[in-house]
Design a protein around this motif. Sequence first.
Motif, mmCIF file in Angstrom:
data_model
loop_
_atom_site.group_PDB
_atom_site.id
_atom_site.type_symbol
_atom_site.label_atom_id
_atom_site.label_comp_id
_atom_site.label_asym_id
_atom_site.label_seq_id
_atom_site.Cartn_x
_atom_site.Cartn_y
_atom_site.Cartn_z
ATOM 1 N N PRO A 3 -8.389 4.449 -1.289
ATOM 2 C CA PRO A 3 -8.632 4.909 0.073
ATOM 3 C C PRO A 3 -7.778 6.129 0.437
ATOM 4 O O PRO A 3 -8.241 7.010 1.162
ATOM 5 C CB PRO A 3 -8.264 3.694 0.938
ATOM 6 C CG PRO A 3 -8.494 2.521 0.045
ATOM 7 C CD PRO A 3 -8.119 3.001 -1.337
ATOM 8 N N LEU A 4 -6.554 6.187 -0.078
ATOM 9 C CA LEU A 4 -5.704 7.343 0.208
ATOM 10 C C LEU A 4 -6.306 8.612 -0.379
ATOM 11 O O LEU A 4 -6.373 9.646 0.294
ATOM 12 C CB LEU A 4 -4.282 7.124 -0.331
ATOM 13 C CG LEU A 4 -3.323 8.300 -0.140
ATOM 14 C CD1 LEU A 4 -3.185 8.663 1.335
ATOM 15 C CD2 LEU A 4 -1.970 7.990 -0.752
ATOM 16 N N THR A 5 -6.774 8.542 -1.598
ATOM 17 C CA THR A 5 -7.398 9.710 -2.227
ATOM 18 C C THR A 5 -8.640 10.127 -1.456
ATOM 19 O O THR A 5 -8.868 11.319 -1.212
ATOM 20 C CB THR A 5 -7.756 9.401 -3.699
ATOM 21 O OG1 THR A 5 -6.571 8.993 -4.379
ATOM 22 C CG2 THR A 5 -8.336 10.616 -4.389
ATOM 23 N N PHE A 113 -1.162 9.048 8.711
ATOM 24 C CA PHE A 113 -1.495 7.630 8.826
ATOM 25 C C PHE A 113 -1.957 7.080 7.485
ATOM 26 O O PHE A 113 -1.555 5.984 7.077
ATOM 27 C CB PHE A 113 -2.569 7.396 9.896
ATOM 28 C CG PHE A 113 -2.929 5.944 10.019
ATOM 29 C CD1 PHE A 113 -2.168 5.102 10.799
ATOM 30 C CD2 PHE A 113 -4.009 5.422 9.323
ATOM 31 C CE1 PHE A 113 -2.477 3.744 10.892
ATOM 32 C CE2 PHE A 113 -4.333 4.077 9.407
ATOM 33 C CZ PHE A 113 -3.559 3.232 10.200
ATOM 34 N N SER A 114 -2.799 7.829 6.789
ATOM 35 C CA SER A 114 -3.308 7.363 5.492
ATOM 36 C C SER A 114 -2.178 7.187 4.481
ATOM 37 O O SER A 114 -2.139 6.188 3.754
ATOM 38 C CB SER A 114 -4.347 8.351 4.951
ATOM 39 O OG SER A 114 -5.465 8.404 5.813
ATOM 40 N N ILE A 115 -1.261 8.140 4.441
ATOM 41 C CA ILE A 115 -0.113 8.032 3.533
ATOM 42 C C ILE A 115 0.772 6.858 3.957
ATOM 43 O O ILE A 115 1.200 6.055 3.134
ATOM 44 C CB ILE A 115 0.680 9.348 3.491
ATOM 45 C CG1 ILE A 115 -0.159 10.443 2.829
ATOM 46 C CG2 ILE A 115 2.010 9.168 2.754
ATOM 47 C CD1 ILE A 115 0.419 11.842 2.964
ATOM 48 N N GLU A 118 -0.362 3.383 2.998
ATOM 49 C CA GLU A 118 -0.177 3.020 1.598
ATOM 50 C C GLU A 118 1.299 2.974 1.186
ATOM 51 O O GLU A 118 1.682 2.155 0.361
ATOM 52 C CB GLU A 118 -0.900 4.028 0.698
ATOM 53 C CG GLU A 118 -0.890 3.596 -0.758
ATOM 54 C CD GLU A 118 -1.804 4.437 -1.602
ATOM 55 O OE1 GLU A 118 -1.289 5.203 -2.430
ATOM 56 O OE2 GLU A 118 -3.034 4.335 -1.416
ATOM 57 N N ARG A 119 2.142 3.804 1.802
ATOM 58 C CA ARG A 119 3.513 3.929 1.297
ATOM 59 C C ARG A 119 4.609 3.532 2.280
ATOM 60 O O ARG A 119 5.670 3.096 1.861
ATOM 61 C CB ARG A 119 3.767 5.373 0.855
ATOM 62 C CG ARG A 119 2.847 5.777 -0.271
ATOM 63 C CD ARG A 119 3.225 7.080 -0.867
ATOM 64 N NE ARG A 119 2.296 7.384 -1.951
ATOM 65 C CZ ARG A 119 1.921 8.584 -2.274
ATOM 66 N NH1 ARG A 119 2.401 9.614 -1.635
ATOM 67 N NH2 ARG A 119 1.076 8.763 -3.264
ATOM 68 N N GLN A 124 3.292 -4.048 7.391
ATOM 69 C CA GLN A 124 3.016 -4.148 8.826
ATOM 70 C C GLN A 124 1.523 -3.972 9.118
ATOM 71 O O GLN A 124 0.958 -4.667 9.969
ATOM 72 C CB GLN A 124 3.824 -3.101 9.612
ATOM 73 C CG GLN A 124 5.309 -3.327 9.562
ATOM 74 C CD GLN A 124 5.966 -2.639 8.361
ATOM 75 O OE1 GLN A 124 5.327 -2.275 7.382
ATOM 76 N NE2 GLN A 124 7.281 -2.490 8.441
ATOM 77 N N LEU A 125 0.893 -3.049 8.416
ATOM 78 C CA LEU A 125 -0.541 -2.839 8.611
ATOM 79 C C LEU A 125 -1.331 -4.057 8.143
ATOM 80 O O LEU A 125 -2.273 -4.479 8.809
ATOM 81 C CB LEU A 125 -1.008 -1.571 7.887
ATOM 82 C CG LEU A 125 -2.454 -1.161 8.127
ATOM 83 C CD1 LEU A 125 -2.732 -0.926 9.612
ATOM 84 C CD2 LEU A 125 -2.785 0.093 7.331
#
Length: 176
Positions: A3-5, A113-115, A118-119, A124-125
Motif C-alpha cells: 500500500p505504501l508503494t 500519512f502513508s509513510i 507503515e513506519r 496505533q493505526l
Amino acid sequence: MTPLTEALIINAAVLISVLEGDLGPHCKIGKFRILRPLLTIAVVIPIFIDSPVTHGNGLLVELAGLAAGLFCGLIAIALMRVYRSPRTGRPVSAAGLPYAMLWIVVVGARTAFSIGAERWFPAQLDQWCLAHQVTGAAITDGLIFMALTMVLVRTVSLGTRARRLPAASVQTPVTV
C-alpha cells in the motif's frame, strides 16, 4: 505492491501531472490537458482499487476521502485563473506559487500519512482500525479517492470555465 508503494506512485503521478500542466502564466487549455488527468484516473482506479468498501465505517472513511478531495479541489480551482489569451483569443489558465503550494502540501500530507501508517504509527493505526471496524484497504481507498477527486474537480472546473468564457472579441483594423 505494498500500500505504501501504491500511495507513493499515485501521489507522485498526481503531483507531477498537475504541476507540469498548470503552473505558469499562460497555460493553453486544450483537449490533451483536459483528457490527460481523466485518462490517468481511468488507469489508476482499476490498478489500485480492488473493491471499495460499501458499508459501515470503511465506507465513511472512503466518503471522507471523497469529501476532502472535493474541498481541496475547490480550493485549487479558486487559486487558478482562466481567461482568454489576449494574443490568441484561446482559453488559457494561470496558476502560481499558492496553487503549487496547495498541491505540494496536500500531496505531502497524504504521503506523510502513508509513510507513518507503515513506519511511525502502525500499532496505533491498527488499534484504531480494530476499534472502528475499518480495514487498511478502506483507508488506502480513501486516500486514493481524495487524490482522484481533487484532480477530477480541477479538471472538470478547468474545462467548464474555459467553455464558459465569453467569445473572443474580433478586433477590426481602424482606418484613418
